[in-house]
Design an enzyme around this catalytic site. Structure first.
Site, PDB file in Angstrom:
ATOM      1  CB  SER A 217      -0.792  -0.055   1.221  1.00  0.00           C
ATOM      2  OG  SER A 217      -1.769   0.778   0.991  1.00  0.00           O
ATOM      3  CG  ASN A 218      -0.413   4.530  -0.973  1.00  0.00           C
ATOM      4  OD1 ASN A 218      -1.113   5.379  -0.645  1.00  0.00           O
ATOM      5  ND2 ASN A 218      -1.056   3.667  -2.091  1.00  0.00           N
ATOM      6  NE  ARG A 219       5.795   7.325   3.541  1.00  0.00           N
ATOM      7  CZ  ARG A 219       6.489   6.654   4.898  1.00  0.00           C
ATOM      8  NH1 ARG A 219       5.715   6.524   5.573  1.00  0.00           N
ATOM      9  NH2 ARG A 219       7.555   6.089   4.843  1.00  0.00           N
ATOM     10  CB  SER A 220      -2.964   7.527   0.519  1.00  0.00           C
ATOM     11  OG  SER A 220      -4.217   8.405   0.397  1.00  0.00           O
ATOM     12  CB  ALA A 284      -2.634   7.176  -3.192  1.00  0.00           C
TER      13      ALA A 284
END
Ligand code: CTP
Length: 409
Positions: A217-220, A284
């Site tokens: 995943s990502n930091r959103s 994101a």
């Protein structure tokens, strides 16, 4: 949600009549009056006689700085603040709490006190927050009265489940004051510049499973997308929020479609844009996902683990053809270098109407932050550089830029 900036607060300078009837929850109406007043509304309180037994009119008067109406036959009742005048001047009439008895009177059109006469004399939208014992709320007579009022266009704030004054557990508790105030905003928003428009917003970072416990995943945080959904709702739009997992609470009055993966988000977007005017892709979306998801948890065996990632669909790009001319499409470009060049290239490549570029290397901008520093680029070559602003203000700036692009109706 008292953090709206001046000029964006729908409640500012609105005349709200708050009708208070004699439920044990009447004390919560003081907090409602306080929140409305703090948001800039002019609040006139009309109390039933029973309500005055539970809370003194003086409490409301001190908070609203306005005289409280509780007696139909009072000397001042036929002056400029009389019950009929109150109803005429109101932008919205809120009855909170509404007892079973008051609901019945409103459903029948009876007018035997200041509260009920004010409601009858108004053409403003009516918001009703019932509060009573759970068995009473469950009673067919009450249900029918609620339905009758709903059929006439009233907004009913369904009571919450929980413990009653009687000790019973059930549905009948007055919802908490901040939620009541949000419903007033939602009703007032019907006059906003996005009224009648359908807006689809995506938010958060998608999660692509590696195995049953791990994902890519990502930091959103989802904050930007949620702020856009709230701002669009506050301007009267019907909003669908397609959200990847997020710790945030979705705004009231917004239709939430919870998704996890890029593929699920793609399907949800395709379905939601069919009748939409505006798509804002603030999510994101993972650009890659594991080519295979292990069914069982992957165990460590002392060797390195190689993950094979495959590209996901570019959701935004995929919406280009299907919606040409009808749907305004707004994308985001989160960049760590050459912001303007990269953002414009994305605008062209994905055939967008607008792109919101942000420099993620700044700590006051981008992922997780409550503020954002963005540039908004359009197809005509326009570029609007904004200072660092709270995300809810950025949200309104984005909607301001999208508004003139929406097809005329
Ligand atoms: N986006 C999308 N589907 C994807 C990836 C991105 O719809 N699979 C959308 C995002 O929601 C955002 C915009 O496209 O509105 C830009 O995303 P970004 O990842 O910054 O750009 P990419 O096109 O993926 O380019 P790059 O990764 O090379 O920066």
């Amino acid at each position: 949600m008292a953090d709206r900036q001046p000029g964006r607060e729908i409640l500012a300078d609105k005349r709200v009549v708050l009708g208070v009837s004699g439920s044990i929850a009447a004390y919560k109406a003081v907090a409602v009056a306080s929140a409305l007043t703090q948001a800039g509304a002019v609040v006139d309180v009309a109390m039933s006689r029973e309500a005055t037994e539970l809370v003194r009119p003086l409490s409301f008067q001190a908070i609203t700085q306005r005289p409280v109406q509780s007696d139909l036959w009072h000397q001042a009742a036929e002056t400029e603040i009389g019950h009929v005048t109150l109803g005429h001047q109101a932008h919205v009439v809120l009855v909170a709490p509404a007892t079973a008895h008051t609901l019945a009177k409103l459903a029948l059109g009876l007018a035997d006190d200041v509260l009920t006469t004010t409601v009858l004399a108004t053409t403003a939208p009516l918001v009703i927050a019932p509060a009573m014992d759970a068995n009473m709320y469950d009673n067919r007579a009450v249900r029918e009265n609620v339905q009758r009022l709903r059929d006439r266009g009233a907004t009913i704030i369904e009571p919450a489940w929980g413990r009653m004054a009687s000790g019973l557990l059930g549905q009948g508790r007055l919802v908490e004051p901040p939620e009541i105030v949000e419903w007033v905003r939602i009703v007032l928003a019907r006059g906003g510049d996005l009224a009648g428009r359908r807006v689809v917003v995506t938010a958060g970072g998608t999660q692509e499973a590696i195995d049953p416990v791990r994902f890519v995943s990502n930091r959103s945080s989802g904050k930007m997308g949620y702020a856009i959904a709230l701002a669009a709702r506050d301007r009267g739009a019907a909003v669908v929020l397609i959200a990847a997992p997020s710790a945030l609470r979705p705004p009231l009055g917004v239709e939430l479609r919870a998704v996890v993966t890029a593929e699920q988000m793609h399907r949800a977007v395709e379905a939601a844009i069919a009748d939409a005017d505006l798509l804002v892709m603030a999510a994101a979306v993972a650009d890659f996902r594991p080519a295979n998801t292990a069914r069982q948890k992957i165990k460590k065996d002392g060797h390195e683990l190689v993950l094979h990632l495959e590209p996901t669909v570019d959701i935004l790009a995929a919406t280009a053809g299907a919606s040409r001319g009808r749907l305004v499409r707004v994308g985001f470009a989160a960049e760590s270098e050459h912001l303007l060049i990269q953002a414009r290239a994305k605008l062209e490549r994905k055939e967008l109407d607008l792109i919101v570029g942000n420099d993620i290397t700044h700590s006051d901008s981008g992922f997780g932050s409550d503020t954002n520093r963005v540039v908004i680029l359009d197809r005509a070559g326009g570029c609007r550089e904004l200072p660092t602003l709270p995300k809810h203000e950025v949200a309104h700036e984005i909607l301001d830029a999208a508004l003139p692009l929406l097809p005329a109706r």
